[in-house]
Design an enzyme around this catalytic site. Structure first.
Site, PDB file in Angstrom:
ATOM      1  CG  HIS A  56      -2.134  -1.129   1.228  1.00 14.19           C
ATOM      2  ND1 HIS A  56      -3.078  -0.850   0.666  1.00 14.19           N
ATOM      3  CD2 HIS A  56      -1.716  -2.231   1.735  1.00 14.19           C
ATOM      4  CE1 HIS A  56      -3.902  -2.026   0.958  1.00 14.19           C
ATOM      5  NE2 HIS A  56      -3.107  -2.911   1.621  1.00 14.19           N
ATOM      6  CE  LYS A  74     -14.280   5.114   1.015  1.00 14.57           C
ATOM      7  NZ  LYS A  74     -13.529   5.329   2.196  1.00 14.57           N
ATOM      8  CB  THR A 123     -10.534   4.286  -0.934  1.00 20.16           C
ATOM      9  OG1 THR A 123      -9.944   4.574   0.280  1.00 20.16           O
ATOM     10  CG2 THR A 123      -9.787   2.933  -1.372  1.00 20.16           C
ATOM     11  CE  LYS A 168      -3.058  10.471   3.397  1.00 24.50           C
ATOM     12  NZ  LYS A 168      -3.715   9.541   2.137  1.00 24.50           N
ATOM     13  CE  LYS A 201      -7.190  13.258   0.289  1.00 21.77           C
ATOM     14  NZ  LYS A 201      -7.352  12.109  -0.553  1.00 21.77           N
ATOM     15  NE  ARG A 202      -4.072   9.707  10.410  1.00 21.75           N
ATOM     16  CZ  ARG A 202      -3.502   9.217  11.145  1.00 21.75           C
ATOM     17  NH1 ARG A 202      -4.024   7.752  11.330  1.00 21.75           N
ATOM     18  NH2 ARG A 202      -2.371   9.174  11.976  1.00 21.75           N
TER      19      ARG A 202
HETATM   20  C1  F58 Z   1      -3.319   3.704   2.080  1.00 17.70           C
HETATM   21  N1  F58 Z   1      -2.461   3.347   3.180  1.00 17.70           N
HETATM   22  C2  F58 Z   1      -2.662   4.543   1.063  1.00 17.70           C
HETATM   23  N2  F58 Z   1      -1.753   3.168   5.565  1.00 17.70           N
HETATM   24  O1  F58 Z   1      -1.961   5.434   1.541  1.00 17.70           O
HETATM   25  C3  F58 Z   1      -3.747   4.822   0.155  1.00 17.70           C
HETATM   26  O2  F58 Z   1      -3.371   5.560  -0.867  1.00 17.70           O
HETATM   27  C4  F58 Z   1      -4.717   3.527  -0.142  1.00 17.70           C
HETATM   28  O3  F58 Z   1      -5.926   3.949  -1.095  1.00 17.70           O
HETATM   29  C5  F58 Z   1      -5.106   2.804   1.021  1.00 17.70           C
HETATM   30  O4  F58 Z   1      -3.767   2.617   1.730  1.00 17.70           O
HETATM   31  C6  F58 Z   1      -5.790   1.403   0.456  1.00 17.70           C
HETATM   32  O5  F58 Z   1      -5.034   0.734  -0.280  1.00 17.70           O
HETATM   33  C7  F58 Z   1      -2.705   3.677   4.690  1.00 17.70           C
HETATM   34  O6  F58 Z   1      -3.760   3.881   4.992  1.00 17.70           O
HETATM   35  C8  F58 Z   1      -1.825   3.476   6.793  1.00 17.70           C
HETATM   36  O7  F58 Z   1      -2.861   3.789   7.377  1.00 17.70           O
HETATM   37  C9  F58 Z   1      -0.465   2.944   7.544  1.00 17.70           C
HETATM   38  C10 F58 Z   1      -0.938   2.071   8.835  1.00 17.70           C
HETATM   39  C11 F58 Z   1       0.175   1.550   9.536  1.00 17.70           C
HETATM   40  C12 F58 Z   1       0.990   2.657  10.111  1.00 17.70           C
HETATM   41  C13 F58 Z   1       1.528   3.444   8.857  1.00 17.70           C
HETATM   42  C14 F58 Z   1       0.053   3.960   8.072  1.00 17.70           C
END
Ligand code: F58
Length: 791
Positions: A343, A633, A629, A527, A521-522
């Site tokens: 990811h 939406k 994602t 971003k 988003k985060r």
């Molecule tokens: C996200 N990753 C990607 N990671 O940033 C996003 O582009 C993608 O659409 C999504 O995954 C699904 O494939 C993501 O959310 C985290 O939250 C990690 C979790 C563990 C700690 C570091 C961040």
């Protein structure tokens, strides 16, 4: 249903109707809904056993499921019944629904994807288990104090969790530490410490209630409740020590892992849930198979990122140490079961563990990782190593132990091949494949947007809900001005509702006819919420310079949390809030420009904001957002995207048409090239008087008069370390926003473009994504009809 609810209220909650609180009513309704699910759930489990169908095991540190009550109602087709029952009981249905806390067992996209996948797996009737951790505290609760982010522990379990069944009988002992003995060619691990993993099952029933799967979350419990001898001696703290240690493992979801002690706990969490899940699936397999070598025919294990990558060595350990297989055969067998989803390309997010730490906590696994590494090296001399410079690289481990590795959008997958795994890709050229992410239309249109859902269903019937590509029929409606007007009206209903909610929660009045421009988003530098804010300030300047112009009114809406240790992200939040205070109070622009940032963004807030958005901000530095994602939406709910050629934006634009998408910015290749040019950001700032002015205002304290130096670090970063190229994309972003302003002035043509977005988004259903995984990775067929067949 009314009687069932009353019965539950009385016998499960011990309340009568006269004394029941909102919580009691919500619990009673939820328990009734759960009762309704149980038969389907049992039938599905029985059918899966009966046909010995291959099962999918989705291992994920995170499941960001949000509230479940509406899913449970709509998937089972009980909407009218539930509403009528609550009405007959004198209760307000919406109040009851809103009483459920969000299950925030995830950080962002990765966790939410896992939740959408669970919905699609059940809808398609694929026998599957989701495996994760039952965190006591999900993602922290965010508030703002004088504009700064504050974090409080989240407490979703302070009330009973309505949906789960605790399984105290399903327990596994998970070891840590200790040593390994070797004799007669066989190894044995003697853990120094251990905890119990206890299962908690939530049934996940798909659309129309045809199939039900299980989300099994593990809680950590002490092996011994408490030390009675210490207790009797009066040493009460010592008596509870082992209990406290065990419970720490499932206590919190990690929002970041910047500290050393945090790292150790995170590794323990990863091993804890992975080992419990592997033991559980092996037990299930062995209950109806004799030959362990048949495992890959019955089991597909999907690793959601590298967090469960220890599954490879753990499975090999069990096959070798407990089932007596030789190492090479065990590695091969494990690989045929395992697949890994990547990811991220961000180097800081690719997991590595110090060999010392991993060896201390998992000594046998380190030996096995060495064996895997050596055998891969022997087969492919010169290939990348798992163990490098004293680190265990989890990406390489996951890659080498998987038969398929997938990226999450077309662009991301190509970058995975060209960058992080370039060398491994050369050696294994068919291993990396793409599975573009998707979203469940049940939650992200049917559930969250009744106004639009009803309009679509009047036109197409309801079968689009499980066959989203049917939305393409709406394309024919683009010339039908009455339909376009209805589409526009549905959006306006949602915008009015959001305006009211923002009035109440943020105490800011917004105009429902303004453009709602949303970035949720985060909070992360890549971003580029900061670029959005700089553009807002530049727009404010121009509105003040030319108040006579016919400006398109805008509401800039932000939502998102920053990791508690991510100081730059927290500064960005502070600056957004500081700027909002100044701009929202300006009498010159007050009717044209507002900034709102409701605190504590979560799934429920997303369900409110997305249906009401006109413009969706997907403005990451090209090459950095794996997929996104949220972008899907918004487009599905009829918002237009302003975005870069990044992640799934690329594919969204191809589907909705370039004329219905506001594209700007450097491409991924241009980004890499630009970064090589010395002084690129100073040059960009020099070339943009508009940007220079905004940066000057922030630097001088225009938005933080009480602390004028507050943002010197942030502005300095843009001049000297603008790693995410905010400065380089700024002008093109600003100009594109002005094109959006002009487009918005013609409401009819804007609504037509929005309609084209909704009509073209069918492909982005997570049902399509899951079909792709089933076909290309798991080699299992959707068993939608399995239940009927076995009946
Ligand atoms: C996200 N990753 C990607 N990671 O940033 C996003 O582009 C993608 O659409 C999504 O995954 C699904 O494939 C993501 O959310 C985290 O939250 C990690 C979790 C563990 C700690 C570091 C961040």
């Amino acid at each position: 249903m009314k009687n069932e609810i009353l019965k539950r209220l009385r016998y499960s909650l011990g309340k009568d109707a006269d004394h029941a609180s909102v919580y009691d009513w919500r619990m009673a309704l939820s328990l009734v809904l759960r009762d309704h699910m149980v038969d389907t759930w049992f039938d599905s489990t029985r059918a899966a056993y009966g046909t010995s169908a291959k099962r999918v095991y989705y291992l994920s540190m995170e499941f960001l499921i949000g509230r479940l009550i509406e899913d449970m109602i709509s998937n089972q087709g009980l909407e009218t019944e539930a509403r009528n029952a609550m009405k007959a009981l004198g209760q307000d249905f919406d109040t009851i629904v809103h009483n459920e806390p969000d299950a925030a067992l995830g950080n962002g996209g990765l966790g939410r994807l896992a939740a959408c996948f669970m919905d699609s797996l059940a809808t398609l009737g694929i026998p599957a288990y989701g495996y994760g951790i039952r965190y006591e505290h999900g993602l922290f609760e965010q508030s703002f104090v004088e504009g700064e982010q504050m974090e409080k522990p989240e407490t979703w379990l302070s009330q009973r969790h309505a949906w789960e069944f605790e399984r105290p009988e399903v327990q596994y002992r998970i070891g840590f530490g200790g040593h390994v003995s070797h004799s007669e060619g066989r190894a044995k691990w003697h853990p120094g410490d251990s905890v119990l993993a206890t299962a908690h099952d939530t049934p996940i029933v798909g659309w129309k209630g045809v199939w039900g799967n299980t989300l099994r979350l593990w809680s950590a419990d002490p092996v011994r409740q408490f030390d009675l001898a210490s207790f009797n001696r009066g040493d009460y703290l010592a008596a509870g020590r082992s209990e406290a240690l065990a419970r720490t493992i499932s206590r919190v979801l990690y929002p970041d892992d910047t500290t050393e002690s945090g790292k150790e706990l995170r590794l323990k969490q990863e091993y804890f849930f992975t080992a419990a899940s592997i033991m559980d699936l092996l037990r299930r397999f062995l209950s109806d198979h004799d030959d362990i070598r048949a495992l890959p025919d019955a089991v597909a294990i999907q690793l959601n990122d590298t967090h469960p990558a220890i599954a490879g060595p753990e499975l090999v350990r069990l096959l070798v140490d407990e089932h007596g297989l030789e190492m090479p055969e065990a590695i091969d067998l494990a690989r045929r079961c395992l697949a890994y989803t990547n990811h991220t390309l961000l180097p800081e997010a690719l997991e590595r563990w110090h060999e010392g730490l991993l060896g201390r906590i998992l000594p046998r696994h380190l030996e096995i990782i060495r064996a895997i590494d050596d055998s891969h090296q022997a087969e492919h001399p010169g290939s990348p190593r798992i163990l490098e410079h004293g680190d265990v690289r989890m990406g390489e481990l996951a890659f080498i132990m998987a038969h398929k590795v997938n990226g999450v959008s077309a662009l991301h997958t190509e970058l995975v091949k060209e960058t992080v795994f370039a060398d491994l890709h050369r050696i294994h050229p068919t291993r990396i494949i793409n599975q573009t992410n998707g979203i469940t239309p049940r939650r992200w249109l049917y559930g969250c947007n009744p106004a639009l859902r009803n309009l679509i269903s009047e036109e197409l019937g309801e079968s689009w809900v499980s066959d989203l590509e049917q939305l393409s029929a709406l394309t024919d409606k683009r010339g039908d001005s009455a339909f376009v007007a209805d589409f526009h009206a549905a959006k306006r209903v949602n915008k009015v509702a959001l305006s009211n909610w923002i009035g109440q929660t943020c105490d800011v009045q917004i105009d429902p006819d303004a453009m709602f421009d949303v970035q949720i988003k985060r909070i992360h530098e890549y971003k580029r919420q900061l670029m959005n804010l700089l553009e807002t300030i530049a727009l404010w300047n121009e509105m003040r310079d030319h108040p006579e112009k016919d400006w398109t009114p805008r509401v800039k809406i932000f939502g998102g949390k920053a990791a508690p240790g991510y100081f730059m992200a927290k500064d960005i939040i502070h600056l957004i809030n500081d700027t909002a205070s100044v701009i929202n109070a300006d009498p010159v622009t007050r009717d044209r420009l507002k900034i709102v940032f409701p605190p504590n963004y979560n799934v429920t807030m997303a369900e409110r904001l997305i249906p009401a958005a006109d413009l969706s901000e997907q403005i990451s530095t090209a090459g950095k957002e794996a997929s996104g994602t949220g972008n899907m939406k918004f487009a599905l709910n009829g918002a237009l995207t302003i975005g870069t050629l990044d992640g799934a934006n690329v594919e969204i634009r191809e589907h909705v048409g370039s004329e219905n998408f506001f594209l700007f910015g450097l491409t991924a290749a241009e980004v890499m090239e630009r970064r090589q040019q010395p002084g690129f950001s100073r040059a960009a700032i020099e070339a943009s008087p508009r940007l220079r002015r905004v940066l000057g205002q922030i630097f001088e304290g225009r938005f933080s008069p009480q602390d004028p130096h507050r943002y010197h670090g942030l502005v300095g970063m843009l001049y000297d370390h603008d790693h995410f190229l905010v400065t380089c994309d700024f002008d093109s972003y600003f100009d594109t926003q002005r094109r959006a302003d002009i487009a918005f002035q013609s409401q009819q043509s804007w609504a037509t473009m929005a309609l084209m977005n909704t009509a073209s988004m069918g492909w982005f259903s997570s049902d399509r994504t899951i079909r792709g995984y089933a076909r290309d990775i798991w080699k299992t067929r959707p068993h939608g009809a399995l239940l009927e067949k076995s009946a």
